[in-house]
Design a protein around this motif. Structure first.
Motif, PDB file in Angstrom:
ATOM      1  N   LYS A 180      -3.395   4.093   9.208  1.00 55.22           N
ATOM      2  CA  LYS A 180      -3.051   3.647  10.555  1.00 55.22           C
ATOM      3  C   LYS A 180      -1.888   2.648  10.561  1.00 55.22           C
ATOM      4  O   LYS A 180      -1.315   2.374  11.610  1.00 55.22           O
ATOM      5  N   SER A 181      -1.581   2.085   9.419  1.00 57.30           N
ATOM      6  CA  SER A 181      -0.398   1.220   9.293  1.00 57.30           C
ATOM      7  C   SER A 181       0.009   1.219   7.826  1.00 57.30           C
ATOM      8  O   SER A 181      -0.810   1.480   6.938  1.00 57.30           O
ATOM      9  N   ALA A 182       1.274   0.931   7.582  1.00 55.16           N
ATOM     10  CA  ALA A 182       1.766   0.984   6.199  1.00 55.16           C
ATOM     11  C   ALA A 182       2.982   0.094   6.034  1.00 55.16           C
ATOM     12  O   ALA A 182       3.688  -0.223   6.993  1.00 55.16           O
ATOM     13  N   ALA A 183       3.203  -0.318   4.787  1.00 53.85           N
ATOM     14  CA  ALA A 183       4.425  -1.014   4.398  1.00 53.85           C
ATOM     15  C   ALA A 183       5.173  -0.108   3.432  1.00 53.85           C
ATOM     16  O   ALA A 183       4.615   0.308   2.414  1.00 53.85           O
ATOM     17  N   LEU A 184       6.398   0.221   3.765  1.00 52.25           N
ATOM     18  CA  LEU A 184       7.242   1.064   2.918  1.00 52.25           C
ATOM     19  C   LEU A 184       8.312   0.172   2.284  1.00 52.25           C
ATOM     20  O   LEU A 184       9.151  -0.388   2.981  1.00 52.25           O
ATOM     21  N   ILE A 185       8.237   0.046   0.960  1.00 50.83           N
ATOM     22  CA  ILE A 185       9.085  -0.894   0.235  1.00 50.83           C
ATOM     23  C   ILE A 185      10.053  -0.132  -0.664  1.00 50.83           C
ATOM     24  O   ILE A 185       9.617   0.581  -1.576  1.00 50.83           O
ATOM     25  N   PRO A 186      11.362  -0.246  -0.446  1.00 55.69           N
ATOM     26  CA  PRO A 186      12.325   0.425  -1.328  1.00 55.69           C
ATOM     27  C   PRO A 186      12.253  -0.142  -2.751  1.00 55.69           C
ATOM     28  O   PRO A 186      12.056  -1.347  -2.940  1.00 55.69           O
ATOM     29  N   LEU A 187      12.411   0.735  -3.743  1.00 50.33           N
ATOM     30  CA  LEU A 187      12.382   0.327  -5.148  1.00 50.33           C
ATOM     31  C   LEU A 187      13.656   0.774  -5.848  1.00 50.33           C
ATOM     32  O   LEU A 187      14.327   1.712  -5.418  1.00 50.33           O
ATOM     33  N   LYS A 188      13.961   0.109  -6.960  1.00 51.03           N
ATOM     34  CA  LYS A 188      15.004   0.545  -7.885  1.00 51.03           C
ATOM     35  C   LYS A 188      14.398   0.498  -9.276  1.00 51.03           C
ATOM     36  O   LYS A 188      14.121  -0.574  -9.810  1.00 51.03           O
ATOM     37  N   VAL A 189      14.155   1.665  -9.862  1.00 53.07           N
ATOM     38  CA  VAL A 189      13.557   1.750 -11.187  1.00 53.07           C
ATOM     39  C   VAL A 189      14.497   2.562 -12.076  1.00 53.07           C
ATOM     40  O   VAL A 189      14.715   3.742 -11.833  1.00 53.07           O
ATOM     41  N   ALA A 190      15.038   1.901 -13.114  1.00 59.21           N
ATOM     42  CA  ALA A 190      15.983   2.572 -14.015  1.00 59.21           C
ATOM     43  C   ALA A 190      17.110   3.236 -13.228  1.00 59.21           C
ATOM     44  O   ALA A 190      17.467   4.391 -13.458  1.00 59.21           O
ATOM     45  N   GLN A 191      17.643   2.508 -12.254  1.00 56.55           N
ATOM     46  CA  GLN A 191      18.744   2.969 -11.396  1.00 56.55           C
ATOM     47  C   GLN A 191      18.343   4.122 -10.476  1.00 56.55           C
ATOM     48  O   GLN A 191      19.196   4.723  -9.832  1.00 56.55           O
ATOM     49  N   GLN A 192      17.063   4.429 -10.430  1.00 54.42           N
ATOM     50  CA  GLN A 192      16.588   5.483  -9.537  1.00 54.42           C
ATOM     51  C   GLN A 192      16.049   4.860  -8.254  1.00 54.42           C
ATOM     52  O   GLN A 192      15.334   3.854  -8.293  1.00 54.42           O
ATOM     53  N   ASP A 193      16.399   5.462  -7.109  1.00 55.68           N
ATOM     54  CA  ASP A 193      15.812   5.028  -5.850  1.00 55.68           C
ATOM     55  C   ASP A 193      14.333   5.383  -5.833  1.00 55.68           C
ATOM     56  O   ASP A 193      13.908   6.383  -6.421  1.00 55.68           O
ATOM     57  N   GLY A 194      13.561   4.570  -5.153  1.00 53.42           N
ATOM     58  CA  GLY A 194      12.137   4.843  -5.055  1.00 53.42           C
ATOM     59  C   GLY A 194      11.501   4.146  -3.883  1.00 53.42           C
ATOM     60  O   GLY A 194      12.147   3.388  -3.147  1.00 53.42           O
ATOM     61  N   ILE A 195      10.219   4.399  -3.702  1.00 46.41           N
ATOM     62  CA  ILE A 195       9.456   3.818  -2.602  1.00 46.41           C
ATOM     63  C   ILE A 195       8.084   3.402  -3.115  1.00 46.41           C
ATOM     64  O   ILE A 195       7.412   4.177  -3.810  1.00 46.41           O
ATOM     65  N   LEU A 196       7.700   2.185  -2.797  1.00 46.12           N
ATOM     66  CA  LEU A 196       6.322   1.744  -2.965  1.00 46.12           C
ATOM     67  C   LEU A 196       5.712   1.705  -1.573  1.00 46.12           C
ATOM     68  O   LEU A 196       6.192   0.980  -0.702  1.00 46.12           O
TER      69      LEU A 196
END
Length: 234
Positions: A180-196
């Motif tokens: 019903k709710s969420a936090a979408l956090i951008p990541l950078k792992v080994a120069q790769q874009d990501g999402i937590l």
């Protein structure tokens, strides 16, 4: 004298009286008896003296100040508890010996200490032969699901609130309808874009006006720990 005084009084406007009292702050010190003689009609229809009206105003101000103080103290207590939980999570992640440990730690700690029932990590794979110890984490760069997170990855800014159904489905799979709710956090792992992504069954858990400092620290911590444990092969 009486006629002249009446004429003078009739010539005054309420604005002029207001300005005079503002520029003569000691007026009621010179005529203290007026404080009890002047009557003020209250909102509920009662009539009170000016002194009682001032006391009522002061009481209202004190109550508002007290509520603000209580609110600040509640925030301070919440921040203190949050700092303790964050410290616990940091220590546990440092002790993680593999990527699987990181995921297990996040699953347990986010659920038990932060009231978040769901979490997911997605990393954008620039090379088709990349590997990751846990399935469903890597997304190929041509994966159509990435379109739902294009703005998030471009802005690199945390987004809190109700995710779209497509976003929830892409991140939480079968549990998407429970989020019903969420936090979408951008990541950078080994120069790769990501999402937590952190999800909750509570619609008020993650909202658009909440502070994101803790979430920023969490994202940086997770990204650095994953980066140190897992090298995505080209």
């Amino acid at each position: 004298m009486s006629t002249q005084a009446t004429a003078t009084t009739e010539g005054l406007t309420a604005e002029q009286v207001r300005e005079y009292l503002l520029t003569t702050p000691d007026f009621f010190n010179q005529y203290p008896e007026l404080l009890d003689d002047i009557q003020v009609v209250e909102q509920h229809g009662g009539v009170v003296s000016l002194t009682m009206r001032q006391l009522a105003i002061l009481r209202d101000k004190n109550e508002k100040s007290q509520k603000q103080l209580e609110g600040l103290l509640a925030i301070a207590r919440e921040n203190d508890a949050l700092f303790g939980r964050m410290q616990q999570l940091t220590t546990t992640l440092i002790d993680a010996r593999c990527v699987e440990d990181v995921f297990a730690t996040l699953d347990d700690t986010l659920r038990e200490c932060f009231g978040a029932e769901f979490f997911a990590i997605r990393l954008v794979d620039e090379n088709s032969d990349s590997v990751f110890p846990i399935s469903d984490v890597l997304w190929q760069k041509d994966n159509p699901q990435l379109e739902h997170f294009k703005r998030l990855l471009e802005s690199q800014k945390i987004k809190c609130g109700l995710p779209t159904h497509a976003q929830a489905k892409a991140l939480f799979n079968q549990q998407a309808d429970e989020v019903k709710s969420a936090a979408l956090i951008p990541l950078k792992v080994a120069q790769q874009d990501g999402i937590l992504a952190i999800g909750s069954k509570d619609s008020d858990r993650f909202h658009t006006t909440m502070g994101t400092l803790f979430l920023e620290h969490l994202g940086e911590l997770v990204a650095k720990r994953l980066n140190s444990l897992q090298e995505i092969k080209e």
